[in-house]
Write an enzyme that holds these catalytic residues in place. Structure first.
Site, PDB file in Angstrom:
ATOM      1  N   GLU A  12      -6.419 -32.242 -11.843  1.00  0.00           N
ATOM      2  CA  GLU A  12      -7.170 -32.780 -10.708  1.00  0.00           C
ATOM      3  C   GLU A  12      -6.256 -32.948  -9.494  1.00  0.00           C
ATOM      4  O   GLU A  12      -5.021 -32.977  -9.616  1.00  0.00           O
ATOM      5  CB  GLU A  12      -7.803 -34.127 -11.107  1.00  0.00           C
ATOM      6  N   HIS A  24     -14.631 -32.848 -17.870  1.00  0.00           N
ATOM      7  CA  HIS A  24     -14.328 -33.789 -18.955  1.00  0.00           C
ATOM      8  C   HIS A  24     -15.400 -34.880 -19.053  1.00  0.00           C
ATOM      9  O   HIS A  24     -16.149 -35.143 -18.100  1.00  0.00           O
ATOM     10  CB  HIS A  24     -12.964 -34.430 -18.729  1.00  0.00           C
ATOM     11  N   ASP A  42      -5.225  -2.952  -2.318  1.00  0.00           N
ATOM     12  CA  ASP A  42      -6.549  -2.338  -2.408  1.00  0.00           C
ATOM     13  C   ASP A  42      -6.591  -1.220  -3.443  1.00  0.00           C
ATOM     14  O   ASP A  42      -7.588  -0.502  -3.541  1.00  0.00           O
ATOM     15  CB  ASP A  42      -7.005  -1.819  -1.036  1.00  0.00           C
ATOM     16  N   ASP A  54       0.847  -1.180   0.000  1.00  0.00           N
ATOM     17  CA  ASP A  54       0.000   0.000   0.000  1.00  0.00           C
ATOM     18  C   ASP A  54       0.887   1.236   0.000  1.00  0.00           C
ATOM     19  O   ASP A  54       2.084   1.175   0.301  1.00  0.00           O
ATOM     20  CB  ASP A  54      -0.909   0.001   1.231  1.00  0.00           C
ATOM     21  N   GLU A  92       1.847   3.921  -4.038  1.00  0.00           N
ATOM     22  CA  GLU A  92       1.358   2.547  -4.147  1.00  0.00           C
ATOM     23  C   GLU A  92       2.285   1.706  -5.021  1.00  0.00           C
ATOM     24  O   GLU A  92       2.596   0.552  -4.684  1.00  0.00           O
ATOM     25  CB  GLU A  92      -0.063   2.557  -4.711  1.00  0.00           C
ATOM     26  N   ASP A 138      -1.111  -0.856   5.081  1.00  0.00           N
ATOM     27  CA  ASP A 138      -1.562   0.507   5.332  1.00  0.00           C
ATOM     28  C   ASP A 138      -0.923   1.059   6.602  1.00  0.00           C
ATOM     29  O   ASP A 138      -0.493   2.224   6.656  1.00  0.00           O
ATOM     30  CB  ASP A 138      -3.089   0.520   5.439  1.00  0.00           C
TER      31      ASP A 138
END
Length: 381
Positions: A261, A185, A77, A11, A52, A126
């Site tokens: 998978e 699939h 953010d 930030d 930033e 922050d």
């Protein structure tokens, strides 16, 4: 061995915009959520956006120092920085262009993903930015404060990608959403018997019925005429399914490793009842915790969620605003759906996902997600 995963939260702020400015960044371990590095600096007079970007660069550099081979999930953010670094928004301001270029040189682009998070989820970065500004305005350098070690998060909030912002629809100025048409699939010889078939087994091909299902899916998707790209898991059954659709649509198949998978270890090829009889304690643990792994496997649902989230973000960045056919498996598709819903990990056990079924999720630029379809098998009737 899979590369280490780090999370960077960054930030920056300016008291006046432009005015006295500073940045803050933390690096977290991707598995535990623990803060393992901090960076902050007062940068003099600058705008919020410059601060930033400076915070992003500092966070990436800190991650590289910890592990130059790690994959890094950046969470900020600042919608502007996230969208620009993801390639979805152009960088027009001359002050931003060199900073973005510098950020891209810290780590290879394929190892860094970007995600917007609400400000309340970026409190540590922050806080550091404000500490740096306070120190700078007092005429002294920022120094890290001694802090008590944080307890491991009770429900591992950083063990998976952040849930999308709630909402039914995004404002019109966010542009066209990126749409995932998620296709499981077609059947293999193991599917009708409901046997575990993951990425560590025999990699079976489609059965005759599975090939028929793939063709029916191809017909249905061609009739809709909306798919603009095809991305598939590397497994044989998903590639065969994807290729059947891509051939009908005149598209190429792009392989994404993160869509494979789950590795079911020693359970591969076994039925649920056989696993329950042979490995009852391991099965109970697996059903009770996303961190538990199948017997002999190095991969849990938490691990799968990490890579599925990274794969999702890579696809969104590459095909922003387009409709993408994503051909995958039961576990990754259910995981993407539950993340879009912001549902808990055990919700995957409450979803039905038939062979060659279709789901659809739309992703908006502000982090909104909307599940549009689940387990549609109308094209197979």
């Amino acid at each position: 061995m899979a590369p280490r995963r780090l999370v960077v939260e960054a930030d920056g702020g300016s008291r006046g915009n432009p005015g006295p400015a500073g940045y803050g960044a933390v690096v977290r371990d991707g598995d535990t959520g623990q803060i393992i590095a901090e960076a902050a600096e007062f940068i003099g007079r600058a705008t919020n956006n410059v601060a930033e970007y400076k915070g992003l660069i500092a966070g990436l550099r800190a991650a590289r120092e910890l592990d130059p081979e790690a994959t890094v999930d950046v969470r900020m953010d600042s919608k502007l920085v996230v969208e620009q670094m993801s390639g979805r928004w152009k960088i027009k301001h001359p002050d931003m262009q060199p900073l973005a270029a510098e950020a891209r040189t810290v780590l290879p682009r394929g190892r860094v993903t970007y995600r917007w998070i609400p400000r309340e989820q970026n409190k540590d970065a922050d806080r550091l930015a404000n500490e740096a500004m306070d120190a700078g305005q007092a005429g002294r350098p920022w120094e890290p404060k001694a802090r008590p070690a944080a307890a491991p998060p009770a429900q591992e909030p950083l063990a998976e990608p952040a849930a999308p912002k709630a909402g039914w629809a995004a404002p019109a100025d966010l542009g066209t959403p990126t749409t995932f048409v998620l296709l499981r699939h077609g059947e293999t010889a193991l599917t009708p018997q409901k046997r575990f078939s993951g990425s560590g087994g025999s990699d079976p091909e489609l059965s005759e019925k599975g090939r028929w299902q793939a063709e029916r899916a191809a017909e249905a998707l061609a009739a809709r005429g909306t798919v603009q790209a095809v991305v598939s898991s590397p497994m044989r059954r998903t590639r065969q399914t994807a290729e059947a659709v891509a051939a009908r649509l005149g598209l190429e198949v792009r392989i994404e490793e993160g869509l494979r998978e789950l590795d079911f270890g020693d359970w591969e090829g076994m039925t649920f009842a056989e696993v329950q009889q042979k490995y009852p304690e391991d099965l109970d643990a697996w059903l009770g915790s996303a961190k538990a792994r199948p017997t002999g496997s190095a991969e849990s649902f938490t691990n799968l969620t990490h890579r599925a989230g990274v794969a999702r973000d890579k696809i969104i960045a590459r095909y922003a605003g387009k409709t993408v056919l994503v051909v995958s498996h039961v576990s990754p598709i259910k995981t993407l759906v539950r993340l879009a819903l912001g549902a808990p990990p055990d919700s995957v056990y409450r979803m039905e996902l038939s062979a060659a079924s279709l789901c659809a999720v739309q992703y908006y630029a502000d982090g909104n997600a909307s599940v549009r379809l689940l387990n549609d098998t109308g094209h197979l009737r």
